[in-house]
Design a protein around this motif. Structure first.
Motif, PDB file in Angstrom:
ATOM      1  N   VAL A 245      29.145 -38.702 -18.389  1.00  0.00           N
ATOM      2  CA  VAL A 245      30.442 -39.033 -17.787  1.00  0.00           C
ATOM      3  C   VAL A 245      30.311 -39.077 -16.268  1.00  0.00           C
ATOM      4  O   VAL A 245      29.439 -38.439 -15.675  1.00  0.00           O
ATOM      5  CB  VAL A 245      31.536 -38.014 -18.167  1.00  0.00           C
ATOM      6  N   GLN A 246      31.192 -39.848 -15.652  1.00  0.00           N
ATOM      7  CA  GLN A 246      31.359 -39.784 -14.210  1.00  0.00           C
ATOM      8  C   GLN A 246      32.619 -38.987 -13.903  1.00  0.00           C
ATOM      9  O   GLN A 246      33.597 -39.029 -14.642  1.00  0.00           O
ATOM     10  CB  GLN A 246      31.442 -41.173 -13.578  1.00  0.00           C
ATOM     11  N   VAL A 247      32.575 -38.252 -12.811  1.00  0.00           N
ATOM     12  CA  VAL A 247      33.715 -37.491 -12.334  1.00  0.00           C
ATOM     13  C   VAL A 247      34.055 -38.004 -10.939  1.00  0.00           C
ATOM     14  O   VAL A 247      33.191 -38.058 -10.066  1.00  0.00           O
ATOM     15  CB  VAL A 247      33.397 -35.979 -12.280  1.00  0.00           C
ATOM     16  N   ARG A 248      35.301 -38.392 -10.761  1.00  0.00           N
ATOM     17  CA  ARG A 248      35.785 -38.895  -9.483  1.00  0.00           C
ATOM     18  C   ARG A 248      36.747 -37.865  -8.901  1.00  0.00           C
ATOM     19  O   ARG A 248      37.767 -37.550  -9.516  1.00  0.00           O
ATOM     20  CB  ARG A 248      36.509 -40.236  -9.686  1.00  0.00           C
ATOM     21  N   LEU A 249      36.411 -37.339  -7.733  1.00  0.00           N
ATOM     22  CA  LEU A 249      37.264 -36.372  -7.059  1.00  0.00           C
ATOM     23  C   LEU A 249      38.053 -37.104  -5.978  1.00  0.00           C
ATOM     24  O   LEU A 249      37.483 -37.530  -4.962  1.00  0.00           O
ATOM     25  CB  LEU A 249      36.427 -35.244  -6.464  1.00  0.00           C
ATOM     26  N   LEU A 250      39.335 -37.276  -6.225  1.00  0.00           N
ATOM     27  CA  LEU A 250      40.187 -38.067  -5.345  1.00  0.00           C
ATOM     28  C   LEU A 250      41.014 -37.177  -4.430  1.00  0.00           C
ATOM     29  O   LEU A 250      41.366 -36.045  -4.789  1.00  0.00           O
ATOM     30  CB  LEU A 250      41.122 -38.962  -6.167  1.00  0.00           C
TER      31      LEU A 250
ATOM     32  N   VAL B 113      37.897 -38.032 -15.130  1.00  0.00           N
ATOM     33  CA  VAL B 113      36.661 -38.009 -15.911  1.00  0.00           C
ATOM     34  C   VAL B 113      36.621 -39.286 -16.745  1.00  0.00           C
ATOM     35  O   VAL B 113      37.574 -39.597 -17.455  1.00  0.00           O
ATOM     36  CB  VAL B 113      36.591 -36.768 -16.831  1.00  0.00           C
ATOM     37  N   VAL B 114      35.522 -40.028 -16.640  1.00  0.00           N
ATOM     38  CA  VAL B 114      35.385 -41.310 -17.334  1.00  0.00           C
ATOM     39  C   VAL B 114      34.004 -41.376 -17.974  1.00  0.00           C
ATOM     40  O   VAL B 114      32.995 -41.141 -17.287  1.00  0.00           O
ATOM     41  CB  VAL B 114      35.562 -42.505 -16.367  1.00  0.00           C
ATOM     42  N   ALA B 115      33.952 -41.693 -19.256  1.00  0.00           N
ATOM     43  CA  ALA B 115      32.660 -41.878 -19.912  1.00  0.00           C
ATOM     44  C   ALA B 115      31.929 -43.043 -19.265  1.00  0.00           C
ATOM     45  O   ALA B 115      32.534 -44.055 -18.905  1.00  0.00           O
ATOM     46  CB  ALA B 115      32.851 -42.144 -21.402  1.00  0.00           C
ATOM     47  N   CYS B 116      30.603 -42.925 -19.120  1.00  0.00           N
ATOM     48  CA  CYS B 116      29.865 -43.981 -18.439  1.00  0.00           C
ATOM     49  C   CYS B 116      30.020 -45.313 -19.157  1.00  0.00           C
ATOM     50  O   CYS B 116      30.047 -46.368 -18.524  1.00  0.00           O
ATOM     51  CB  CYS B 116      28.389 -43.608 -18.306  1.00  0.00           C
TER      52      CYS B 116
ATOM     53  N   SER C 218      34.156 -49.723 -15.669  1.00  0.00           N
ATOM     54  CA  SER C 218      34.603 -51.124 -15.621  1.00  0.00           C
ATOM     55  C   SER C 218      33.643 -52.016 -14.855  1.00  0.00           C
ATOM     56  O   SER C 218      33.644 -53.235 -15.044  1.00  0.00           O
ATOM     57  CB  SER C 218      35.996 -51.197 -14.992  1.00  0.00           C
ATOM     58  N   ALA C 219      32.812 -51.429 -13.994  1.00  0.00           N
ATOM     59  CA  ALA C 219      31.843 -52.223 -13.242  1.00  0.00           C
ATOM     60  C   ALA C 219      30.615 -52.575 -14.072  1.00  0.00           C
ATOM     61  O   ALA C 219      29.809 -53.409 -13.655  1.00  0.00           O
ATOM     62  CB  ALA C 219      31.409 -51.473 -11.988  1.00  0.00           C
ATOM     63  N   LEU C 220      30.475 -51.947 -15.243  1.00  0.00           N
ATOM     64  CA  LEU C 220      29.313 -52.177 -16.108  1.00  0.00           C
ATOM     65  C   LEU C 220      29.786 -52.598 -17.498  1.00  0.00           C
ATOM     66  O   LEU C 220      29.616 -51.870 -18.478  1.00  0.00           O
ATOM     67  CB  LEU C 220      28.465 -50.907 -16.197  1.00  0.00           C
ATOM     68  N   PRO C 221      30.384 -53.773 -17.615  1.00  0.00           N
ATOM     69  CA  PRO C 221      30.982 -54.169 -18.892  1.00  0.00           C
ATOM     70  C   PRO C 221      29.979 -54.331 -20.025  1.00  0.00           C
ATOM     71  O   PRO C 221      30.361 -54.291 -21.197  1.00  0.00           O
ATOM     72  CB  PRO C 221      31.662 -55.505 -18.554  1.00  0.00           C
ATOM     73  N   GLY C 222      28.698 -54.474 -19.707  1.00  0.00           N
ATOM     74  CA  GLY C 222      27.706 -54.632 -20.761  1.00  0.00           C
ATOM     75  C   GLY C 222      27.101 -53.344 -21.256  1.00  0.00           C
ATOM     76  O   GLY C 222      26.322 -53.344 -22.217  1.00  0.00           O
TER      77      GLY C 222
ATOM     78  N   PRO D  97      27.500 -44.471 -10.793  1.00  0.00           N
ATOM     79  CA  PRO D  97      28.803 -45.055 -11.149  1.00  0.00           C
ATOM     80  C   PRO D  97      29.133 -46.287 -10.308  1.00  0.00           C
ATOM     81  O   PRO D  97      28.932 -46.317  -9.095  1.00  0.00           O
ATOM     82  CB  PRO D  97      29.791 -43.913 -10.873  1.00  0.00           C
ATOM     83  N   GLY D  98      29.625 -47.304 -11.014  1.00  0.00           N
ATOM     84  CA  GLY D  98      30.051 -48.520 -10.344  1.00  0.00           C
ATOM     85  C   GLY D  98      28.931 -49.422  -9.901  1.00  0.00           C
ATOM     86  O   GLY D  98      29.173 -50.485  -9.323  1.00  0.00           O
ATOM     87  N   ASP D  99      27.674 -49.044 -10.186  1.00  0.00           N
ATOM     88  CA  ASP D  99      26.539 -49.809  -9.679  1.00  0.00           C
ATOM     89  C   ASP D  99      25.544 -50.167 -10.776  1.00  0.00           C
ATOM     90  O   ASP D  99      25.340 -51.340 -11.091  1.00  0.00           O
ATOM     91  CB  ASP D  99      25.853 -49.017  -8.570  1.00  0.00           C
ATOM     92  N   ARG D 100      24.928 -49.156 -11.388  1.00  0.00           N
ATOM     93  CA  ARG D 100      23.928 -49.435 -12.406  1.00  0.00           C
ATOM     94  C   ARG D 100      23.714 -48.197 -13.275  1.00  0.00           C
ATOM     95  O   ARG D 100      24.035 -47.077 -12.873  1.00  0.00           O
ATOM     96  CB  ARG D 100      22.595 -49.864 -11.788  1.00  0.00           C
TER      97      ARG D 100
END
Length: 397
Positions: free
Chosen positions: A74-79, A100-103, A107-111, A129-132
């Protein structure tokens, strides 16, 4: 004692320190557990952070990646609490708000979801996250590493050329065999480079021999005749270090003057450099990229920064990390000499001025990353590293 004034001064010196202390104390893990419970997942072991990036003066102010047995990575984004996107995020007190978002839902990695579903026993090896995201898993044809990108990053042509250079003996070290680019999922497929991490062996009796072979390998790459499409010359290296120092200053404002003085020294040193012929370089040849198999053959992985550049940059990247490892410090000079001896045996004498300049580049990069890292003592670590660099910076003036 004026406690309020002392706290304000500390916040001005390192404004993220309190948050990083909370992070180190485990403030995120309860939110991960709650996320797993909401989805009916059974966490079978402790959470482990595998990636973290502090983003000073931005929101999210930190991006983190965690995994644990029995649950997806998962990725964790602290806003920041005043971020409009934080409305649906959980309140994390002084950390701000947490998402918390499962990898697989990035949305940046639709495949990525399709790639994970296509592999047997998939395991996320590295996720930015958001890259690769790099995944390892099984197929009918054998184990594969798959890199899933956020953009069109078909690197298979250059990978095929490297592979041919390796199997033909132009390169004595192993590289990953390419197995195709899938445009639909933006994924690049590779075989597995055999071997175990080289780093633990470098502090042992084989350290000098293996260090010399690393230098030889970098020399072979430099004279291989390969023609990567990217260019990573001295101007781009200077721009990269400038960005790193800027992030370090944003994270620890008290270090701004130190970082800017160091940058001025670098800029002056670059102005004195003569022209250089660019050759193929790995671009990120640090310790973690090297493997060695049971037969003693080296392997080199992750050519994401493969480019035409200056070989002294590759040498400095490896040497600075080598000298920073606790086990290798006692014999650091001998190991450095072994790396350079290996390189010059194949590719000739490296430019001493460029090598010293890039050694300082890489040392400053380490200090900047310490300042902008997720450890609460980042300022102290950065100051210590800057102190160690002081003689080298003075020599560049």
């Amino acid at each position: 004692m004026d406690v309020v004034s002392e706290a304000a001064t500390a916040a001005g010196r390192a404004p993220y320190r309190h948050r990083l202390e909370l992070l180190a104390a485990g403030a995120v893990e309860p939110h991960l557990d709650a996320w797993a419970v909401q989805r009916g997942l059974d966490v079978a072991g402790p959470w482990r952070r595998t990636y973290g990036k502090l983003r000073p003066k931005r929101s999210p102010w930190a991006l983190l990646v965690y995994d644990a047995p029995g649950v997806p990575t998962v990725q964790v984004r602290l806003l920041e609490a005043d971020d409009d996107r934080a409305v649906a995020a959980a309140d994390a007190g002084d950390l701000g708000r947490v998402e918390v978002v499962a990898c697989a839902d990035d949305s940046a990695l639709p495949g990525l979801q399709e790639v994970l579903s296509s592999l047997d026993s998939p395991r996320v090896a590295r996720y930015h996250p958001g890259d690769r995201c790099t995944v390892r898993g099984g197929t009918d044809a054998g184990a594969r590493f798959v890199k899933v990108f956020s953009d069109e990053a078909d690197d298979q042509v250059e990978a095929a050329e490297r592979w041919q250079a390796s199997v033909s003996g132009v390169l004595s070290f192993a590289v990953a065999e390419p197995h195709g680019w899938v445009e639909r999922t933006r994924s690049s497929w590779y075989g597995v480079v055999p071997g175990a991490p080289l780093e633990p062996l470098l502090a042992g009796p084989e350290g000098e021999r293996l260090s010399r072979r690393v230098g030889t390998s970098l020399g072979e790459l430099a004279v291989s005749g390969l023609l990567p499409s990217r260019v990573d010359d001295s101007a781009r290296q200077l721009a990269r270090t400038r960005r790193q120092l800027g992030r370090g200053a944003d994270a620890v404002p008290a270090l701004t003057d130190d970082f800017m003085r160091a940058l001025e020294v670098l800029m002056s040193a670059h102005e004195r450099l003569g022209p250089a012929s660019l050759v193929p370089i790995h671009g990120a040849a640090h310790l973690g990229q090297w493997l060695v198999d049971d037969a003693g053959r080296l392997g080199l992985i992750d050519f994401d920064r493969f480019a035409m550049g200056e070989p002294e940059f590759d040498l400095a990247t490896f040497v600075v990390e080598l000298l920073a490892t606790s086990g290798a410090r006692a014999s650091g000079a001998a190991l450095r000499d072994a790396v350079l001896d290996g390189f010059r045996s194949v590719a000739g004498e490296p430019d001493p001025a460029r090598l010293e300049l890039y050694l300082v580049h890489k040392g400053l990069g380490r200090a900047a990353r310490a300042a902008a890292g997720l450890a609460p003592d980042g300022e102290e670590r950065a100051r210590r590293q800057l102190g160690e660099l002081a003689p080298s910076l003075a020599a560049l003036r």
